[in-house]
Design a protein around this motif. Sequence first.
Motif, PDB file in Angstrom:
ATOM      1  N   LEU A  91      82.508  59.883 -28.342  1.00 56.19           N
ATOM      2  CA  LEU A  91      82.458  60.807 -27.209  1.00 56.19           C
ATOM      3  C   LEU A  91      83.851  61.332 -26.882  1.00 56.19           C
ATOM      4  O   LEU A  91      84.050  62.540 -26.714  1.00 56.19           O
ATOM      5  N   ALA A  92      84.816  60.412 -26.805  1.00 51.78           N
ATOM      6  CA  ALA A  92      86.193  60.823 -26.502  1.00 51.78           C
ATOM      7  C   ALA A  92      86.749  61.704 -27.614  1.00 51.78           C
ATOM      8  O   ALA A  92      87.449  62.694 -27.347  1.00 51.78           O
ATOM      9  N   ALA A  93      86.439  61.362 -28.863  1.00 50.51           N
ATOM     10  CA  ALA A  93      86.946  62.129 -29.999  1.00 50.51           C
ATOM     11  C   ALA A  93      86.404  63.558 -29.977  1.00 50.51           C
ATOM     12  O   ALA A  93      87.161  64.524 -30.142  1.00 50.51           O
ATOM     13  N   PHE A  94      85.092  63.692 -29.757  1.00 53.10           N
ATOM     14  CA  PHE A  94      84.502  65.035 -29.715  1.00 53.10           C
ATOM     15  C   PHE A  94      85.018  65.813 -28.504  1.00 53.10           C
ATOM     16  O   PHE A  94      85.215  67.029 -28.569  1.00 53.10           O
ATOM     17  N   LEU A  95      85.244  65.109 -27.390  1.00 50.03           N
ATOM     18  CA  LEU A  95      85.747  65.756 -26.179  1.00 50.03           C
ATOM     19  C   LEU A  95      87.161  66.303 -26.414  1.00 50.03           C
ATOM     20  O   LEU A  95      87.450  67.457 -26.079  1.00 50.03           O
ATOM     21  N   TRP A  96      88.038  65.466 -27.000  1.00 50.38           N
ATOM     22  CA  TRP A  96      89.402  65.910 -27.261  1.00 50.38           C
ATOM     23  C   TRP A  96      89.430  67.011 -28.308  1.00 50.38           C
ATOM     24  O   TRP A  96      90.255  67.930 -28.240  1.00 50.38           O
TER      25      TRP A  96
END
Length: 329
Positions: free
Chosen positions: A179-184
Motif C-alpha cells: 500500500l505504501a509503495a503504490f501510494l509513494w
Amino acid sequence: MRPRLPKGSQSDMLLFSLSIVIGLAFLVWSADRFVAGSAAIANNFGVPHIIIGVTIVSLGTSAPEIIVAIFAALEGKPEMAMGNALGSNIANIGLVLGITALVAPIPISKRLIMNENLVLAVITAAVGVILYNLYLGRLESLFLIAAMVAFLVWIYLQNKDQSDDSDFDDEIPNDMSNLAAFLWFAIGLAVLLASARLLVWGATGIAKEFNISDAIIGATIIAVGTSLPELAASVSSALKKHHDIAIGNVVGSNIFNLLTVLPVPGLIAAGAFSSQLFQRDYLVMAILTLALFIMLIIRGLQGAKMGRYLGALFVLMYVTYGYIAFQAI
C-alpha cells in the motif's frame, strides 16, 4: 552586455523565479519518492535486486532530467531539453566531482577506469558524431535508446554472477508495504509531472524576459538545479569518508543523461538546433569528459586518488564554461 529586466515585469520575474525554485525542489523530492515506490513494488513482488538495481534505480538517477526533457520538448523547447542533458554532464564533472574532491581526495577504482569510464568516452564520441550536423532526428535518438538498453544488459551481465545483491541493498526499500509503495509511486509520479511542468514554465518565462536562449537556460539553471542533489549526496559521503562511490555515480549519471535524456527531444520534436549547442555545450562537455577519462586512467593505474588540485581544476573549468555561457546572453 547583460540584459536589463523590462519595467513592469518585476512581478512576473519573481513568479518565474519562484516557479523554478519550487519546481526544482519538488522535482528532486518526487523523483526520490517515485524511485523508492517503484523499487519497493518490484521488491515486494520478488524481482531480484540486480534487476531492480540496473533498471529502476539506475534510470531513476536521470528521472528529473527525463521528465523535464519531455515537457520541454512538448512545449516546443527541444533546445532546452538538449541543453539540460549536456549541461547536467558538465555540472556533474565540473561541480559535483570537483567540489567533492576539494572536500576530500577520491579513491579511483581500477574496475571503473576500464569499464564505465571507457563506455562514457565512447558514448560521448558517438553523440558528437550524431550532433555534428546540427540535427537530432528520430533515427539517431532511437540509436541512443538502443545503446541504453544494451548498456543496461551489460550492467546486468557484469553483476548477475555476484553471490549477493549488496551493491543495491541501500537503494531498495525492504520494509515498505504494498500500500505504501503504490501510494509513494502514485504521489511521486504526480508531483514529478507537475513540478517538471512548473519548472519548464518558469524557465521559459525567464528566457523570454531576458531574451536568453532555451539552450542556455537548460544547460545552466535547470542543469545545475537537477545536479544539486548529487552534489549534496557526494559532499555528504565525502565528509563521512564514503567518497569512493562519487566518481562511479558521476560517470553512471552522465552515461544515462546521454542515452535517456538527450534522445527525448529527438523523439518528440526532431529537427535542427542552434550551432551553439554543439560548438559550446557539447564541446565543453567533451573536453571535461576527456579530461576525466585521462585523469582516471593516469591516477587509477598509479593507484593514486583524485586530489584537491584536480578538484580545483575541474571547478575552474566549470566556472570558465559558466562565464562563456553568460557572455553569450
